[in-house]
Design a protein around this motif. Structure first.
Motif, PDB file in Angstrom:
ATOM      1  N   GLU A   1       0.945  -1.384   0.088  1.00 47.80           N
ATOM      2  CA  GLU A   1      -0.054  -0.196  -0.014  1.00 47.80           C
ATOM      3  C   GLU A   1       0.908   1.293   0.134  1.00 47.80           C
ATOM      4  OE1 GLU A   1      -2.673  -0.095   3.083  1.00 47.80           O
ATOM      5  OE2 GLU A   1      -3.908  -2.010   2.174  1.00 47.80           O
TER       6      GLU A   1
ATOM      7  N   GLY B   1      -3.025  -1.117  -4.404  1.00 47.77           N
ATOM      8  CA  GLY B   1      -4.395  -1.864  -4.467  1.00 47.77           C
ATOM      9  C   GLY B   1      -5.246  -0.857  -5.035  1.00 47.77           C
ATOM     10  N   THR B   2      -6.546  -1.467  -5.018  1.00 52.00           N
ATOM     11  CA  THR B   2      -7.490  -0.620  -5.500  1.00 52.00           C
ATOM     12  C   THR B   2      -7.885   0.636  -4.620  1.00 52.00           C
ATOM     13  OG1 THR B   2      -9.002  -2.057  -4.434  1.00 52.00           O
ATOM     14  CG2 THR B   2      -8.689  -2.320  -6.834  1.00 52.00           C
TER      15      THR B   2
ATOM     16  N   GLU C   1      -5.453   3.223  -5.537  1.00 49.56           N
ATOM     17  CA  GLU C   1      -5.939   3.811  -7.071  1.00 49.56           C
ATOM     18  C   GLU C   1      -6.843   4.682  -6.734  1.00 49.56           C
ATOM     19  OE1 GLU C   1      -4.614  -0.375  -9.342  1.00 49.56           O
ATOM     20  OE2 GLU C   1      -6.808   0.285  -9.193  1.00 49.56           O
TER      21      GLU C   1
ATOM     22  N   ALA D   1      -0.178  -2.553 -11.980  1.00 49.41           N
ATOM     23  CA  ALA D   1       0.125  -2.470 -10.547  1.00 49.41           C
ATOM     24  C   ALA D   1       0.326  -4.094 -10.190  1.00 49.41           C
ATOM     25  CB  ALA D   1      -0.902  -1.493  -9.804  1.00 49.41           C
ATOM     26  N   HIS D   2       0.909  -4.092  -8.982  1.00 46.48           N
ATOM     27  CA  HIS D   2       0.960  -5.631  -8.217  1.00 46.48           C
ATOM     28  C   HIS D   2       1.030  -6.922  -9.602  1.00 46.48           C
ATOM     29  CE1 HIS D   2      -0.335  -7.778  -4.362  1.00 46.48           C
ATOM     30  NE2 HIS D   2       0.909  -8.293  -4.892  1.00 46.48           N
TER      31      HIS D   2
ATOM     32  N   SER E   1      -5.784  -5.225  -7.958  1.00 44.59           N
ATOM     33  CA  SER E   1      -5.276  -3.854  -8.417  1.00 44.59           C
ATOM     34  C   SER E   1      -5.884  -3.697  -9.900  1.00 44.59           C
ATOM     35  CB  SER E   1      -3.624  -3.783  -8.408  1.00 44.59           C
ATOM     36  OG  SER E   1      -3.227  -4.197  -7.364  1.00 44.59           O
ATOM     37  N   ASN E   2      -5.456  -2.610 -10.490  1.00 41.16           N
ATOM     38  CA  ASN E   2      -5.860  -2.346 -12.025  1.00 41.16           C
ATOM     39  C   ASN E   2      -7.298  -2.343 -11.907  1.00 41.16           C
ATOM     40  OD1 ASN E   2      -2.834  -2.969 -13.140  1.00 41.16           O
ATOM     41  ND2 ASN E   2      -3.373  -4.630 -11.854  1.00 41.16           N
TER      42      ASN E   2
END
Length: 338
Positions: free
Chosen positions: A218, A239-240, A243, A261-262, A268-269
């Protein structure tokens, strides 16, 4: 035995001499034409010495050998190395300044020695100006540690301002200090790079904890890059939630290049994040048959839904991106699988 002592003594002497300044030159991978011409000139020099004539030509021929070792003109490039399950991204600039983002693997043994260092040597790169560490998980720093321990020159290490609270980061920082590498603490808004390629730190801006402990993912460094009208975003393992925060604070917008990401995780994404970025090109770094299921099938579908060209090191090997005056060229070691 005496013979063994002699061999070990010779090895010790060679190691000492190789550590002297200028004892080792990193010249890069020569082209086949350079190699042929090099040996032709070398043969002529040996023939002239054997014949004992033409000494006036020797100086010119020797200078010619030196010029043959000259590398190519620096250019802007992003290369996602095939480090297996991990991250390792090289960024070169037109000024001949070189940067690296992360550099580690959880499934490739000695990734620094066998993947990262050979890449740098093949490009004739003897030092890295700034090595950016998104966070200190081993799949992001194991290779970096090897290079620091091996004496490869890294001028400064760029880490998140609050990451000094992390034990793994403390260990990495001690190793960097021992190697004579300056440590730079990065906070949002900080910029670095060159006159043509400018990096900007976007995240994190404060300590984020989960269950009372430091969460490395994070608190990954999120970095944007601008070169001419080309833009890129590198997101570590956020993570989200992170984001959404970047979107809420309006820190990100459309980009040409997006480092997923990740490792392309489903966690994520997010669709909202990808839609806001609308990247022309998305690169995922992960290893074959990894135990995490990266890249996530849902995440890849979301990337394709926004019509982004998706490249994955797992299938394509090293992925190199060059941009100049609006033109973007993508090369991969392996062809696209049908």
């Amino acid at each position: 035995t005496p013979v063994g002592w002699m061999l070990r003594g010779n090895e010790w002497i060679c190691q000492k001499f190789s550590s002297l300044p200028g004892a080792v030159w990193i010249l890069g991978k020569p082209k086949i034409q350079q190699m042929i011409l090099y040996y032709l000139i070398l043969i002529v020099i040996l023939w002239l010495l054997w014949k004992g004539k033409g000494r006036k030509w020797l100086t010119g021929l020797c200078i010619g050998l030196i010029f043959l070792t000259a590398g190519e003109k620096p250019q802007f490039e992003i290369a996602a190395l095939d480090v297996g399950q991990g991250d390792g991204i090289f960024i070169g600039t037109k000024e001949g300044e070189y940067f690296f983002l992360d550099g580690g693997s959880s499934d490739v043994n000695q990734v620094g020695k066998y993947r990262i260092l050979p890449f740098l040597k093949s490009r004739g790169i003897s030092s890295i100006t700034g090595w950016i560490v998104s966070h200190a998980d081993m799949d992001h720093v194991s290779g970096l540690k090897e290079l620091l321990e091996g004496g490869y020159e890294i001028k400064y290490l760029i880490v998140a301002e609050n990451s000094r609270e992390d034990e793994a980061q403390k260990e990495l920082s001690k190793l960097a200090e021992k190697a004579g590498c300056e440590i730079v603490s990065a906070a949002p808004g900080m910029q670095f790079g060159t006159s043509s390629a400018v990096f900007t730190v976007l995240h994190p801006d404060n300590l984020q904890e989960r269950g009372g402990t430091w969460d490395r993912n994070e608190n990954s460094l999120v970095i944007s890059l601008k070169y001419q009208n080309f833009t890129a975003l590198f997101t570590g393992d956020i993570g989200t939630e992170q984001e959404e925060r970047l979107l809420r604070e309006q820190k990100v917008g459309s980009v040409d290049f997006y480092k997923a990401a990740h490792h392309g995780s489903n966690g994520s994404n997010s669709q909202e994040f990808l839609k806001a970025l609308s990247p022309r090109l998305t690169v995922i770094s992960c290893g074959k048959r990894n135990s995490y299921g990266h890249p996530g099938k849902e995440a890849v579908e979301r990337m394709r839904r926004i019509e982004s060209a998706v490249y994955c090191t797992m299938n394509r090997g090293q992925i190199s991106v060059k941009a100049d005056n609006g033109n973007i060229q993508v090369q991969s070691v392996l062809p696209e699988e049908n």
